[in-house]
Scaffold this motif. Sequence first.
Motif, PDB file in Angstrom:
ATOM      1  N   LYS A  63      36.184  42.941  41.343  1.00 26.89           N
ATOM      2  CA  LYS A  63      36.521  41.866  42.494  1.00 26.89           C
ATOM      3  C   LYS A  63      37.639  42.086  43.041  1.00 26.89           C
ATOM      4  CE  LYS A  63      35.957  37.064  43.507  1.00 26.89           C
ATOM      5  NZ  LYS A  63      35.455  35.818  42.898  1.00 26.89           N
ATOM      6  N   VAL A  64      38.062  42.485  44.402  1.00 28.39           N
ATOM      7  CA  VAL A  64      39.158  42.611  45.036  1.00 28.39           C
ATOM      8  C   VAL A  64      39.216  41.926  46.360  1.00 28.39           C
ATOM      9  CG1 VAL A  64      40.642  44.132  46.099  1.00 28.39           C
ATOM     10  CG2 VAL A  64      39.602  44.897  44.168  1.00 28.39           C
ATOM     11  N   GLY A  65      39.886  41.216  46.827  1.00 28.75           N
ATOM     12  CA  GLY A  65      40.118  40.454  47.937  1.00 28.75           C
ATOM     13  C   GLY A  65      41.477  39.617  48.290  1.00 28.75           C
ATOM     14  N   VAL A  66      41.128  38.728  49.441  1.00 32.62           N
ATOM     15  CA  VAL A  66      42.470  37.954  49.688  1.00 32.62           C
ATOM     16  C   VAL A  66      42.010  36.444  49.162  1.00 32.62           C
ATOM     17  CG1 VAL A  66      43.914  37.330  51.579  1.00 32.62           C
ATOM     18  CG2 VAL A  66      43.110  39.536  51.564  1.00 32.62           C
ATOM     19  N   PRO A  71      35.564  37.841  49.205  1.00 31.62           N
ATOM     20  CA  PRO A  71      35.872  39.105  48.457  1.00 31.62           C
ATOM     21  C   PRO A  71      35.554  40.569  49.226  1.00 31.62           C
ATOM     22  CG  PRO A  71      34.742  37.849  46.814  1.00 31.62           C
ATOM     23  CD  PRO A  71      34.675  37.352  48.197  1.00 31.62           C
ATOM     24  N   ILE A  72      36.466  41.274  49.318  1.00 31.55           N
ATOM     25  CA  ILE A  72      36.397  42.688  50.078  1.00 31.55           C
ATOM     26  C   ILE A  72      35.235  43.478  49.179  1.00 31.55           C
ATOM     27  CG2 ILE A  72      37.132  44.828  50.887  1.00 31.55           C
ATOM     28  CD1 ILE A  72      39.920  43.013  51.323  1.00 31.55           C
ATOM     29  N   ILE A  73      35.541  43.544  47.803  1.00 32.92           N
ATOM     30  CA  ILE A  73      34.577  44.118  46.920  1.00 32.92           C
ATOM     31  C   ILE A  73      34.341  43.099  45.854  1.00 32.92           C
ATOM     32  CG2 ILE A  73      34.488  45.903  45.033  1.00 32.92           C
ATOM     33  CD1 ILE A  73      36.217  47.431  46.491  1.00 32.92           C
ATOM     34  N   ASP A  74      32.844  42.846  45.337  1.00 31.92           N
ATOM     35  CA  ASP A  74      32.718  41.925  44.258  1.00 31.92           C
ATOM     36  C   ASP A  74      31.431  42.545  43.914  1.00 31.92           C
ATOM     37  OD1 ASP A  74      32.521  39.793  42.711  1.00 31.92           O
ATOM     38  OD2 ASP A  74      32.236  38.571  43.977  1.00 31.92           O
ATOM     39  N   GLY A  75      31.450  42.911  42.756  1.00 35.05           N
ATOM     40  CA  GLY A  75      30.121  43.615  42.222  1.00 35.05           C
ATOM     41  C   GLY A  75      30.250  44.119  40.944  1.00 35.05           C
ATOM     42  N   ASP A  76      29.005  44.585  40.539  1.00 34.34           N
ATOM     43  CA  ASP A  76      29.153  45.389  39.227  1.00 34.34           C
ATOM     44  C   ASP A  76      29.442  46.638  39.219  1.00 34.34           C
ATOM     45  OD1 ASP A  76      28.030  42.939  37.883  1.00 34.34           O
ATOM     46  OD2 ASP A  76      26.224  43.267  38.508  1.00 34.34           O
TER      47      ASP A  76
END
Length: 186
Positions: A63-66, A71-76
């Motif tokens: 998970k990556v985001g502000v 989130p910009i990336i959120d997953g398996d």
Amino acid sequence: MSDSNHDPDPVAEAAAREKEAAEQAALPYRWRQTIGDVDISVPVPKGSRARDLVVDIKKLRLKVGVKGKEPIIDGDLPKAIQVDESTWTLEDQQSVELHLEKVNKMEWWAHIVTTAPKIDVTKIQPENSKLSDLDGETRGMVEKMMYDQRMKEMGKPTSDEQKKLDMFENFKKMHPEMDFSKVQMS
């Protein structure tokens, strides 16, 4: 009906490449990989600080985001990573740079998260410099795996299967008096 012994249609091949490139370009991040790790660059708003970010690296999830935003990336993740060996940094207050260490250092990833469009891993040409960084035994093993995967896809024998076939052919030549008509190769 297509014959697996013929070369793929170059027009279809080019179209598939173009579609894949467009799908990857549309992602909100850039990524590249070696056989052993994955590097991801995620643009964030200019002036971002580490405390403004959410970066959660787990063995099978990313998970990556502000903070406070989608989130910009959120997953398996498609495969497991070594969390203790994986890192992230904020570059120039405008991009999150992630380095993920693969648990299995002998396979390519088709995507970063399982919901993202896949790349065709059979078309990956590892950089020679990266392959040359490996010790001789590991490099030989990787090259053999890549060769065997290409042969399998073309319906041809792998290097081990070919070695058995060659040995059998040599044995037949050395023993012409024997009847090999009932022999089954598996």
